[in-house]
Design an enzyme around this catalytic site. Sequence first.
Site, PDB file in Angstrom:
ATOM      1  N   ASP A 104       0.662  -1.103   0.097  1.00 17.24           N
ATOM      2  CA  ASP A 104       0.397  -0.332  -0.004  1.00 17.24           C
ATOM      3  C   ASP A 104       0.790   1.234   0.149  1.00 17.24           C
ATOM      4  O   ASP A 104       1.667   1.577   0.925  1.00 17.24           O
ATOM      5  CB  ASP A 104      -0.614  -0.119   1.655  1.00 17.24           C
ATOM      6  CG  ASP A 104      -1.336   0.916   1.027  1.00 17.24           C
ATOM      7  OD1 ASP A 104      -1.369   1.995   0.534  1.00 17.24           O
ATOM      8  OD2 ASP A 104      -2.888   0.625   1.892  1.00 17.24           O
ATOM      9  N   ASP A 123      -3.647   2.627  -5.440  1.00 15.51           N
ATOM     10  CA  ASP A 123      -1.870   2.649  -4.326  1.00 15.51           C
ATOM     11  C   ASP A 123      -2.050   1.262  -3.612  1.00 15.51           C
ATOM     12  O   ASP A 123      -1.590   0.770  -3.254  1.00 15.51           O
ATOM     13  CB  ASP A 123      -2.309   3.819  -3.608  1.00 15.51           C
ATOM     14  CG  ASP A 123      -3.402   3.402  -2.262  1.00 15.51           C
ATOM     15  OD1 ASP A 123      -3.784   2.850  -2.729  1.00 15.51           O
ATOM     16  OD2 ASP A 123      -2.592   4.114  -1.959  1.00 15.51           O
ATOM     17  N   GLU A 124      -2.370  -0.051  -4.379  1.00 15.77           N
ATOM     18  CA  GLU A 124      -2.870  -1.261  -3.686  1.00 15.77           C
ATOM     19  C   GLU A 124      -2.438  -2.172  -4.938  1.00 15.77           C
ATOM     20  O   GLU A 124      -2.979  -2.535  -5.577  1.00 15.77           O
ATOM     21  CB  GLU A 124      -3.520  -1.830  -2.860  1.00 15.77           C
ATOM     22  CG  GLU A 124      -3.873  -0.585  -1.848  1.00 15.77           C
ATOM     23  CD  GLU A 124      -5.078  -1.148  -0.813  1.00 15.77           C
ATOM     24  OE1 GLU A 124      -5.837  -1.930  -1.200  1.00 15.77           O
ATOM     25  OE2 GLU A 124      -5.892   0.200   0.204  1.00 15.77           O
TER      26      GLU A 124
HETATM   27  N1  DCP Z   1      -8.568   8.894  -2.189  1.00 15.14           N
HETATM   28  C1  DCP Z   1      -9.768   9.593  -1.908  1.00 15.14           C
HETATM   29  N2  DCP Z   1     -11.134   9.933  -1.618  1.00 15.14           N
HETATM   30  C2  DCP Z   1      -9.978   8.166   0.150  1.00 15.14           C
HETATM   31  C3  DCP Z   1     -10.098   7.641   0.026  1.00 15.14           C
HETATM   32  C4  DCP Z   1      -8.378   7.304  -0.813  1.00 15.14           C
HETATM   33  O1  DCP Z   1      -9.965  10.094  -3.027  1.00 15.14           O
HETATM   34  N3  DCP Z   1     -11.904   9.269   0.421  1.00 15.14           N
HETATM   35  C5  DCP Z   1      -7.628   8.359  -2.384  1.00 15.14           C
HETATM   36  C6  DCP Z   1      -6.045   9.313  -1.876  1.00 15.14           C
HETATM   37  C7  DCP Z   1      -5.485   8.393  -1.673  1.00 15.14           C
HETATM   38  C8  DCP Z   1      -5.405   7.320  -2.398  1.00 15.14           C
HETATM   39  O2  DCP Z   1      -7.040   7.487  -3.030  1.00 15.14           O
HETATM   40  O3  DCP Z   1      -3.846   8.910  -2.136  1.00 15.14           O
HETATM   41  C9  DCP Z   1      -5.474   6.013  -1.813  1.00 15.14           C
HETATM   42  O4  DCP Z   1      -5.943   5.956  -0.952  1.00 15.14           O
HETATM   43  P1  DCP Z   1      -5.472   5.090   1.001  1.00 15.14           P
HETATM   44  O5  DCP Z   1      -6.943   4.931   1.684  1.00 15.14           O
HETATM   45  O6  DCP Z   1      -4.106   4.066   0.401  1.00 15.14           O
HETATM   46  O7  DCP Z   1      -4.741   6.228   1.471  1.00 15.14           O
HETATM   47  P2  DCP Z   1      -3.373   7.347   1.565  1.00 15.14           P
HETATM   48  O8  DCP Z   1      -2.590   6.620   0.499  1.00 15.14           O
HETATM   49  O9  DCP Z   1      -4.087   9.047   1.358  1.00 15.14           O
HETATM   50  O10 DCP Z   1      -3.179   7.078   2.586  1.00 15.14           O
HETATM   51  P3  DCP Z   1      -2.363   5.996   4.043  1.00 15.14           P
HETATM   52  O11 DCP Z   1      -0.579   5.972   3.760  1.00 15.14           O
HETATM   53  O12 DCP Z   1      -2.714   6.106   5.111  1.00 15.14           O
HETATM   54  O13 DCP Z   1      -2.644   4.583   2.716  1.00 15.14           O
HETATM   55 CA    CA Z   2      -2.200   4.474   0.611  1.00 19.76          CA
HETATM   56 CA    CA Z   3      -4.662   2.155  -0.008  1.00 19.18          CA
END
Ligand code: DCP
Ligand code: CA
Ligand code: CA
Length: 372
Positions: free
Chosen positions: A16, A115-116
């Site tokens: 992730d 992103d996963e």
């Molecule tokens: N995303 C979005 N709206 C949300 C959740 C996520 O647009 N409510 C998008 C933006 C994030 C991406 O999806 O960058 C990946 O989601 P993640 O839940 O993995 O969140 P992040 O990568 O931002 O943070 P983390 O470091 O917690 O994985």
């Molecule tokens: Ca993420």
């Molecule tokens: Ca994610």
Amino acid sequence: MESEGGVAPRVVAFVDLDYFFAQVEEIQRPDLRDKPVVVCVYSGRGPTSGVVSSANYVARSYGVRAGIPISRAVRLLPPTSAFLPVRMQLYSEFSSRVMTLLREYSDRLRVESIDEASMDITGRVGGDYVRAETLAREIKERMRQELGLKCTIGIAPNRTVAKIAADLSKPDGMKVVIPSQVRSFLSPLDVEKLPGVGRKLAKALEGLGVRTLGQLARLQPEALEEVVGLKRASYLVRAAAGNLDEIISERGPRKQLSRIITLKMDTRDVDEILEQLKPSLGQLIEKMREGMTMARNIGIYVVTEDLQPITRQRTISGPISSDTCYEAIRRMLTELVADKPTIRIRRAGIRFSGFIAAGGQQTLTDFTADNP
Ligand code: DCP
Ligand code: CA
Ligand code: CA
């Protein structure tokens, strides 16, 4: 490594990317690195209307999270913070490069979202968890060197446990759960740590005296039958015990996403149809968010009272929000009933297509949400 049954446990890695959209923006602009960075989906209604999509960890230390209104993030953060519009095309390109790198290390790779990814690496490491850990370090190193990206990796005998291990080790982390430790790793965790268990289900489980995965694992599925149905109940109990053995199957990017409903009565009243379609639109947009994909086309599908199917489609020229989609559907329906003065509609549906592949094989250069 053999387990009691004589079957070697699999080795699954779940990767992730850390604060993904915000991290990509930091890579583009190193001057942002120590500041709060917030990537936003602007609705276009007002200067700060819309929601936060991703926040770097500096911004999170002020209480900013994905999903909160931009206006609230503005109030929480100092004036030096960077508020940036989403650039899906850019993130999609990074995602593709990540998946290409990960594929090198996998027997099989499944792109879970933008992103996963989950990777079956059993053959690659000969079932050896020590080698798996070395491999994970190498992946993290190459991601950093070649793409400038930080990520978190969980390793376990199945996908669900690997994902939980990754979730608990963010950011820039790594966690290996060897087969003999799966039960003790899961047991003390809150039921909500299990992917797919939300607030509502957690509350229902609490009503049954179940707070931890250990308690859930000891339940008879029948005890949950009333709450979630027997099928989901036995899935949850097995998952909580770390006994799911999901095959990591490669899958291509989604081609389309649709919902169709039968209207309460045959009609040509556009507002009436829109009203009834509203929940479906919400569900579709939610689904795209979950999968982190974005469609380029939106279409309507109607079936007339004499059972003729008719479709219309248009390209979405801007970020996807329920408002823009609602407007596009309204226009298509209005044109349709204007074109066909006698039409009465029996069923109506919405269809999204032309998805931006999250780490998939195609590159799309004509997605317009990036352009201001
Ligand atoms: N995303 C979005 N709206 C949300 C959740 C996520 O647009 N409510 C998008 C933006 C994030 C991406 O999806 O960058 C990946 O989601 P993640 O839940 O993995 O969140 P992040 O990568 O931002 O943070 P983390 O470091 O917690 O994985
Ligand atoms: Ca993420
Ligand atoms: Ca994610």
